[in-house]
Design a protein around this motif. Structure first.
Motif, PDB file in Angstrom:
ATOM      1  N   ILE A  88       0.863  -1.183   0.000  1.00 25.24           N
ATOM      2  CA  ILE A  88       0.000   0.000   0.000  1.00 25.24           C
ATOM      3  C   ILE A  88       0.896   1.228   0.000  1.00 25.24           C
ATOM      4  O   ILE A  88       1.781   1.366   0.856  1.00 25.24           O
ATOM      5  CB  ILE A  88      -0.943   0.039   1.223  1.00 25.24           C
ATOM      6  N   ILE A  89       0.694   2.108  -0.954  1.00 26.46           N
ATOM      7  CA  ILE A  89       1.537   3.290  -1.134  1.00 26.46           C
ATOM      8  C   ILE A  89       0.692   4.538  -0.926  1.00 26.46           C
ATOM      9  O   ILE A  89      -0.298   4.759  -1.651  1.00 26.46           O
ATOM     10  CB  ILE A  89       2.173   3.286  -2.540  1.00 26.46           C
ATOM     11  N   ASP A  90       1.055   5.323   0.080  1.00 25.36           N
ATOM     12  CA  ASP A  90       0.345   6.561   0.437  1.00 25.36           C
ATOM     13  C   ASP A  90      -1.133   6.325   0.732  1.00 25.36           C
ATOM     14  O   ASP A  90      -1.941   7.267   0.669  1.00 25.36           O
ATOM     15  CB  ASP A  90       0.488   7.616  -0.671  1.00 25.36           C
ATOM     16  N   GLY A  91      -1.499   5.095   1.022  1.00 22.19           N
ATOM     17  CA  GLY A  91      -2.901   4.771   1.285  1.00 22.19           C
ATOM     18  C   GLY A  91      -3.784   4.863   0.058  1.00 22.19           C
ATOM     19  O   GLY A  91      -5.010   4.729   0.163  1.00 22.19           O
ATOM     20  N   GLU A  92      -3.202   5.045  -1.119  1.00 23.90           N
ATOM     21  CA  GLU A  92      -3.977   5.298  -2.337  1.00 23.90           C
ATOM     22  C   GLU A  92      -3.810   4.230  -3.406  1.00 23.90           C
ATOM     23  O   GLU A  92      -4.663   4.080  -4.279  1.00 23.90           O
ATOM     24  CB  GLU A  92      -3.585   6.660  -2.927  1.00 23.90           C
ATOM     25  N   ILE A  93      -2.693   3.513  -3.388  1.00 25.56           N
ATOM     26  CA  ILE A  93      -2.398   2.503  -4.406  1.00 25.56           C
ATOM     27  C   ILE A  93      -2.098   1.187  -3.700  1.00 25.56           C
ATOM     28  O   ILE A  93      -1.303   1.137  -2.754  1.00 25.56           O
ATOM     29  CB  ILE A  93      -1.188   2.906  -5.273  1.00 25.56           C
ATOM     30  N   GLY A  94      -2.739   0.110  -4.140  1.00 25.48           N
ATOM     31  CA  GLY A  94      -2.500  -1.197  -3.547  1.00 25.48           C
ATOM     32  C   GLY A  94      -2.069  -2.207  -4.592  1.00 25.48           C
ATOM     33  O   GLY A  94      -2.423  -2.108  -5.772  1.00 25.48           O
ATOM     34  N   TYR A  95      -1.275  -3.181  -4.157  1.00 23.53           N
ATOM     35  CA  TYR A  95      -0.873  -4.312  -4.996  1.00 23.53           C
ATOM     36  C   TYR A  95      -1.186  -5.598  -4.241  1.00 23.53           C
ATOM     37  O   TYR A  95      -0.985  -5.689  -3.032  1.00 23.53           O
ATOM     38  CB  TYR A  95       0.618  -4.264  -5.313  1.00 23.53           C
ATOM     39  N   LEU A  96      -1.639  -6.610  -4.992  1.00 29.77           N
ATOM     40  CA  LEU A  96      -1.990  -7.898  -4.399  1.00 29.77           C
ATOM     41  C   LEU A  96      -1.882  -8.975  -5.471  1.00 29.77           C
ATOM     42  O   LEU A  96      -2.371  -8.787  -6.589  1.00 29.77           O
ATOM     43  CB  LEU A  96      -3.432  -7.842  -3.873  1.00 29.77           C
ATOM     44  N   GLY A  97      -1.237 -10.097  -5.144  1.00 26.42           N
ATOM     45  CA  GLY A  97      -1.183 -11.176  -6.130  1.00 26.42           C
ATOM     46  C   GLY A  97      -0.143 -12.215  -5.807  1.00 26.42           C
ATOM     47  O   GLY A  97       0.191 -12.455  -4.641  1.00 26.42           O
ATOM     48  N   ILE A 157      -8.820 -13.861  -7.645  1.00 20.87           N
ATOM     49  CA  ILE A 157      -7.376 -13.698  -7.839  1.00 20.87           C
ATOM     50  C   ILE A 157      -6.778 -13.305  -6.500  1.00 20.87           C
ATOM     51  O   ILE A 157      -7.318 -12.444  -5.803  1.00 20.87           O
ATOM     52  CB  ILE A 157      -7.056 -12.615  -8.887  1.00 20.87           C
ATOM     53  N   GLY A 158      -5.664 -13.936  -6.141  1.00 20.91           N
ATOM     54  CA  GLY A 158      -5.064 -13.576  -4.871  1.00 20.91           C
ATOM     55  C   GLY A 158      -3.756 -14.282  -4.634  1.00 20.91           C
ATOM     56  O   GLY A 158      -2.982 -14.526  -5.566  1.00 20.91           O
TER      57      GLY A 158
END
Length: 395
Positions: free
Chosen positions: A146-155, A326-327
């Motif tokens: 989580i970057i700056d609470g604005e962008i997330g990555y998951l996988g 997806i996860g």
């Protein structure tokens, strides 16, 4: 004397695992979202993912929160660490949580330099008393950023050279990883902070700076973290919903008997079942562990595809072209019963169509696995299947 000692060690393992699991089940709680909305992109190739991911890390202004299962000791791992150190030195708040055993190659010296630069670092899932064996098997398999609470990555991608196609023994790495923006990133932040509190001992959930006011996106979805036995029931529910088609993509196919029975029941009611697995394994016995289950499913009418254009590490389910999952969870007992995972269920037709095209391409880059191949006499494979069946929980 040695045989007596071995007997008591086995008894200790059994009781340690049984009591540890019982304790785990008694304290675990369900945490999942209702239907929420965000915007999604999907990456299937490591070099493109990490180019985007590193760019977003370098652009961070406030805080970076990262959880990985595996970080290696190689060039891309050093680049990753260097970015985190650079951002921490510039005043960005950086937290890094990695699994103790999954990231065993990370050296103490590397951790020390991270901390000296201002990166707040912790290991998840340390081995601990009183259940040493059980706690050694519980892994935090989640991959969240989580970057700056604005962008997330998951996988499914971790950090290491194999994930960017630089390990010749593996070849091209095929995986699915989501980039998420919009209001639903708040839940990923909550999940990271929950894990951080558990392992780093720091409770910062109440800090409003981590939860900016974000707009809803276009894609309907929900996040479902799991641990202990929760994933088994989730998979059962998804499989039982299928009426027309079900596609499973996984690097490790070692389901429990309940899941196998649900898949056979789906085939019996006319569901078209397709399973994508790697052609070659990356760990001992995992492929042989899958063969008894795949043999039964092929006999019942399933289509099994072995991906040949590299190593297939994606983790997905597609049900009736209406729900995709997806996860981080594999379709195996370890993910169902031992690992901490997080999956995303997506209900958006446009995104599902995009995923379906990816899956169809992956099936085109595969060869069918047939009963003729599985039943061809092979004493070595048969021996490995027997061994795998004994340790299938831990593959």
């Amino acid at each position: 004397m040695l045989s007596v000692l071995l007997f008591f060690v086995i008894i200790w393992f059994v009781f340690d695992f049984y009591l540890g699991r019982k304790k785990h089940l008694s304290i675990v709680s369900r945490r999942e979202t209702a239907i929420i909305h965000g915007d999604f992109d999907i990456f299937t190739h490591g070099k493109k993912l990490f180019a985007d991911y590193f760019h977003e890390l370098q652009s961070a202004k406030k805080h970076i929160h990262v959880l990985f299962y595996i970080v290696k000791d190689d060039a891309i791992s050093q680049e990753f660490f260097n970015i985190l150190k650079e951002k921490a030195r510039s005043g960005v708040e950086v937290r890094l949580l990695i699994d103790r055993l999954g990231s065993l190659k990370v050296k103490k010296a590397a951790i020390q330099t991270l901390r000296e630069a201002g990166v707040r670092f912790a290991f998840s899932n340390n081995i601990k008393l009183p259940f040493l064996f059980y706690s050694s098997q519980i892994r935090n398999h989640r991959k969240i950023s989580i970057i700056d609470g604005e962008i997330g990555y998951l996988g499914g991608f971790n950090v290491g050279k194999e994930y960017i196609d630089e390990d010749p023994s593996v070849g091209i790495w095929r995986d699915y990883h989501l980039k998420i923006t919009g209001r639903s990133v708040n839940f990923l932040q909550t999940e990271f902070l929950s894990d951080w509190h558990e392992y780093a001992g720091e409770d910062i959930m109440g800090n409003p700076a981590y939860f900016p006011d974000l707009a809803d996106g276009q894609v309907r979805h929900r996040f479902v973290p799991t641990e202990a036995q929760q994933l088994e029931q989730n998979y059962l529910t998804l499989i039982q919903q299928a009426r027309d088609s079900l596609i499973i993509g996984t690097p490790y196919f070692v389901p429990c008997q309940k899941i196998l029975a649900a898949l056979l029941a789906a085939l019996k009611r006319g569901v078209h079942l397709s399973i994508i697995v790697p052609f070659a394994a990356d760990h001992a016995f995992v492929q042989e562990g899958s063969f008894p289950y795949l043999r039964k499913l092929i006999q019942a009418g399933a289509n099994v595809y072995q991906y040949k254009k590299g190593f297939y590490h994606a983790k997905t389910l597609l049900i009736d072209d209406k729900i995709c999952d997806i996860g981080t969870a594999n379709f195996d007992k370890r993910s169902m019963y031992l690992n901490k995972e997080i999956n995303c269920y997506i209900y958006d037709p446009a995104f599902i169509q995009r995923l379906k095209e990816i899956l169809e391409k992956d099936m085109d880059d595969s060869v069918p696995l047939t009963l003729a191949v599985l039943n061809k006499p092979n004493p070595i494979r048969s021996f490995k299947e027997c061994i795998a069946s004994l340790v299938s929980y831990f593959l």
